[in-house]
Design a protein around this motif. Structure first.
Motif, PDB file in Angstrom:
ATOM      1  N   GLY A 102      31.676  24.391 -36.271  1.00 23.41           N
ATOM      2  CA  GLY A 102      31.050  25.529 -36.925  1.00 23.41           C
ATOM      3  C   GLY A 102      29.542  25.402 -36.995  1.00 23.41           C
ATOM      4  N   GLU A 103      29.042  24.205 -36.816  1.00 20.99           N
ATOM      5  CA  GLU A 103      27.601  23.964 -36.843  1.00 20.99           C
ATOM      6  C   GLU A 103      27.068  23.464 -35.508  1.00 20.99           C
ATOM      7  OE1 GLU A 103      26.381  21.524 -40.129  1.00 20.99           O
ATOM      8  OE2 GLU A 103      27.755  22.537 -41.500  1.00 20.99           O
ATOM      9  N   ARG A 104      27.821  22.554 -34.873  1.00 18.57           N
ATOM     10  CA  ARG A 104      27.381  21.949 -33.612  1.00 18.57           C
ATOM     11  C   ARG A 104      28.529  21.958 -32.609  1.00 18.57           C
ATOM     12  NH1 ARG A 104      25.238  16.168 -34.289  1.00 18.57           N
ATOM     13  NH2 ARG A 104      24.715  16.568 -32.133  1.00 18.57           N
ATOM     14  N   ASN A 105      28.152  21.913 -31.338  1.00 15.47           N
ATOM     15  CA  ASN A 105      29.132  21.773 -30.273  1.00 15.47           C
ATOM     16  C   ASN A 105      29.274  20.305 -29.901  1.00 15.47           C
ATOM     17  OD1 ASN A 105      29.616  24.498 -30.111  1.00 15.47           O
ATOM     18  ND2 ASN A 105      28.386  24.823 -28.291  1.00 15.47           N
ATOM     19  N   TYR A 106      30.472  19.950 -29.454  1.00 18.42           N
ATOM     20  CA  TYR A 106      30.803  18.605 -29.011  1.00 18.42           C
ATOM     21  C   TYR A 106      31.681  18.726 -27.771  1.00 18.42           C
ATOM     22  CZ  TYR A 106      29.633  17.637 -33.889  1.00 18.42           C
ATOM     23  OH  TYR A 106      28.992  17.567 -35.095  1.00 18.42           O
TER      24      TYR A 106
ATOM     25  N   GLU B 245      28.799  13.837 -28.243  1.00 17.79           N
ATOM     26  CA  GLU B 245      27.720  14.814 -28.278  1.00 17.79           C
ATOM     27  C   GLU B 245      27.801  15.714 -27.044  1.00 17.79           C
ATOM     28  OE1 GLU B 245      22.833  14.510 -28.388  1.00 17.79           O
ATOM     29  OE2 GLU B 245      24.013  12.798 -27.724  1.00 17.79           O
ATOM     30  N   TYR B 246      27.523  16.991 -27.234  1.00 17.22           N
ATOM     31  CA  TYR B 246      27.465  17.937 -26.115  1.00 17.22           C
ATOM     32  C   TYR B 246      26.022  18.022 -25.633  1.00 17.22           C
ATOM     33  CZ  TYR B 246      27.496  22.355 -23.582  1.00 17.22           C
ATOM     34  OH  TYR B 246      27.352  23.325 -22.614  1.00 17.22           O
ATOM     35  N   ILE B 247      25.826  17.809 -24.340  1.00 16.60           N
ATOM     36  CA  ILE B 247      24.497  17.926 -23.737  1.00 16.60           C
ATOM     37  C   ILE B 247      24.464  19.257 -22.993  1.00 16.60           C
ATOM     38  CG2 ILE B 247      22.810  16.906 -22.163  1.00 16.60           C
ATOM     39  CD1 ILE B 247      23.498  15.152 -24.636  1.00 16.60           C
ATOM     40  N   ASP B 248      23.667  20.170 -23.468  1.00 16.89           N
ATOM     41  CA  ASP B 248      23.574  21.498 -22.872  1.00 16.89           C
ATOM     42  C   ASP B 248      22.548  21.463 -21.750  1.00 16.89           C
ATOM     43  OD1 ASP B 248      23.898  24.179 -22.381  1.00 16.89           O
ATOM     44  OD2 ASP B 248      22.707  24.841 -24.099  1.00 16.89           O
ATOM     45  N   GLY B 249      23.028  21.587 -20.528  1.00 16.13           N
ATOM     46  CA  GLY B 249      22.137  21.536 -19.384  1.00 16.13           C
ATOM     47  C   GLY B 249      22.843  21.965 -18.118  1.00 16.13           C
ATOM     48  N   GLU B 250      22.229  21.679 -17.016  1.00 16.29           N
ATOM     49  CA  GLU B 250      22.734  22.071 -15.696  1.00 16.29           C
ATOM     50  C   GLU B 250      23.493  20.895 -15.083  1.00 16.29           C
ATOM     51  OE1 GLU B 250      23.182  24.889 -12.668  1.00 16.29           O
ATOM     52  OE2 GLU B 250      22.134  25.161 -14.566  1.00 16.29           O
TER      53      GLU B 250
ATOM     54  N   TYR C 264      32.917  26.717 -12.534  1.00 19.73           N
ATOM     55  CA  TYR C 264      31.712  25.974 -12.872  1.00 19.73           C
ATOM     56  C   TYR C 264      31.112  26.474 -14.183  1.00 19.73           C
ATOM     57  CZ  TYR C 264      26.996  24.387 -13.037  1.00 19.73           C
ATOM     58  OH  TYR C 264      25.824  23.845 -13.485  1.00 19.73           O
ATOM     59  N   GLU C 265      30.778  25.557 -15.027  1.00 17.99           N
ATOM     60  CA  GLU C 265      30.100  25.838 -16.297  1.00 17.99           C
ATOM     61  C   GLU C 265      28.909  24.897 -16.396  1.00 17.99           C
ATOM     62  OE1 GLU C 265      31.179  27.941 -18.772  1.00 17.99           O
ATOM     63  OE2 GLU C 265      33.127  28.451 -17.936  1.00 17.99           O
ATOM     64  N   THR C 266      27.920  25.243 -17.196  1.00 17.26           N
ATOM     65  CA  THR C 266      26.846  24.296 -17.453  1.00 17.26           C
ATOM     66  C   THR C 266      27.339  23.268 -18.457  1.00 17.26           C
ATOM     67  OG1 THR C 266      25.971  25.692 -19.204  1.00 17.26           O
ATOM     68  CG2 THR C 266      25.020  25.975 -17.013  1.00 17.26           C
ATOM     69  N   GLY C 267      26.547  22.283 -18.704  1.00 18.79           N
ATOM     70  CA  GLY C 267      26.932  21.255 -19.661  1.00 18.79           C
ATOM     71  C   GLY C 267      27.822  20.218 -19.018  1.00 18.79           C
ATOM     72  N   HIS C 268      28.959  19.957 -19.612  1.00 21.48           N
ATOM     73  CA  HIS C 268      29.813  18.863 -19.186  1.00 21.48           C
ATOM     74  C   HIS C 268      30.883  19.273 -18.199  1.00 21.48           C
ATOM     75  CE1 HIS C 268      28.646  15.706 -22.109  1.00 21.48           C
ATOM     76  NE2 HIS C 268      28.043  16.752 -22.609  1.00 21.48           N
ATOM     77  N   SER C 269      30.652  20.271 -17.423  1.00 19.63           N
ATOM     78  CA  SER C 269      31.673  20.692 -16.484  1.00 19.63           C
ATOM     79  C   SER C 269      31.883  19.669 -15.391  1.00 19.63           C
ATOM     80  CB  SER C 269      31.244  22.004 -15.845  1.00 19.63           C
ATOM     81  OG  SER C 269      32.125  22.353 -14.837  1.00 19.63           O
TER      82      SER C 269
END
Length: 192
Positions: free
Chosen positions: A28-32, A81-86, A177-182
């Motif tokens: 609810g606050e952060r993504n993982y 931790e979720y790293i939001d990136g390419e 394909y998704e960004t992040g941990h795909s």
């Protein structure tokens, strides 16, 4: 989904990996990223323990990895931790892997070798976020020269015969394909 009796809501499922299933989840606050082990590569309990030890070993070596948030041994799940990136594989397919990314990859490789381990250098295991390359996997196998970056991994980071063969053999399986941990890619990702 529960991790040590804490409930997380699924945001989306990530493509299937070799050792199990992964989801982007939120409190609810952060993504993982929640990963559940259910593999023929070894017992799920052993894989769960190995991921925790790998996380510690990689951090101690100075390799940029997501923080390990929680481990649920009863369910064979880890929360990180979720790293939001390419995803780096999309960058490879778009021919967007610059010298700065390669230098960061070689720095990680040298750190891993100094710590006596190999990373899984396949580009789906890496994310570029704000110019920094992250290894989003906790695999830290004992070092073997044949599986080093120079002898195995780097061939998948550039347009090479090995990459072309890989795409012909497995490309149809890499969808969503998704960004992040795909770990999945389309043959021509959006944005190329």
């Amino acid at each position: 989904m529960l991790v040590n009796e804490r409930d997380y809501k699924v945001v989306r499922r990530l493509p299937e990996g070799k050792a199990g299933s992964s989801w982007v989840v939120t409190d609810g606050e952060r993504n993982y990223v929640l990963k559940e082990f259910d593999s023929e590569l070894g017992s799920p309990a052993e894989l769960t323990r190995a991921q925790k030890l790998g996380s510690q070993r990689l951090r101690a070596a100075g390799i940029r990895v997501p923080a390990l948030v929680d481990v649920d041994y009863a369910r064979n799940r880890i929360l990180r931790e979720y790293i939001d990136g390419e995803n780096a594989f999309a960058l490879v397919l778009c021919r967007s892997v610059g010298d700065d990314i390669v230098l960061q990859l070689y720095d990680m490789s040298q750190r891993a070798e100094s710590a006596g381990c190999n990373l899984d250098y396949f580009p789906t295991n890496f994310v570029l976020a704000k110019g920094q390359l992250w290894y989003v996997n906790y695999d830290a196998n004992p070092f073997m020269e044949e599986w080093s970056l120079d002898n195995w991994g780097i061939q998948y980071w550039r347009q090479s015969p090995e990459l072309e063969l890989y795409l012909r053999e497995y490309g149809a399986e890499f969808t969503g394909y998704e960004t992040g941990h795909s770990t999945g890619v389309q043959e021509t990702p959006a944005g190329c």
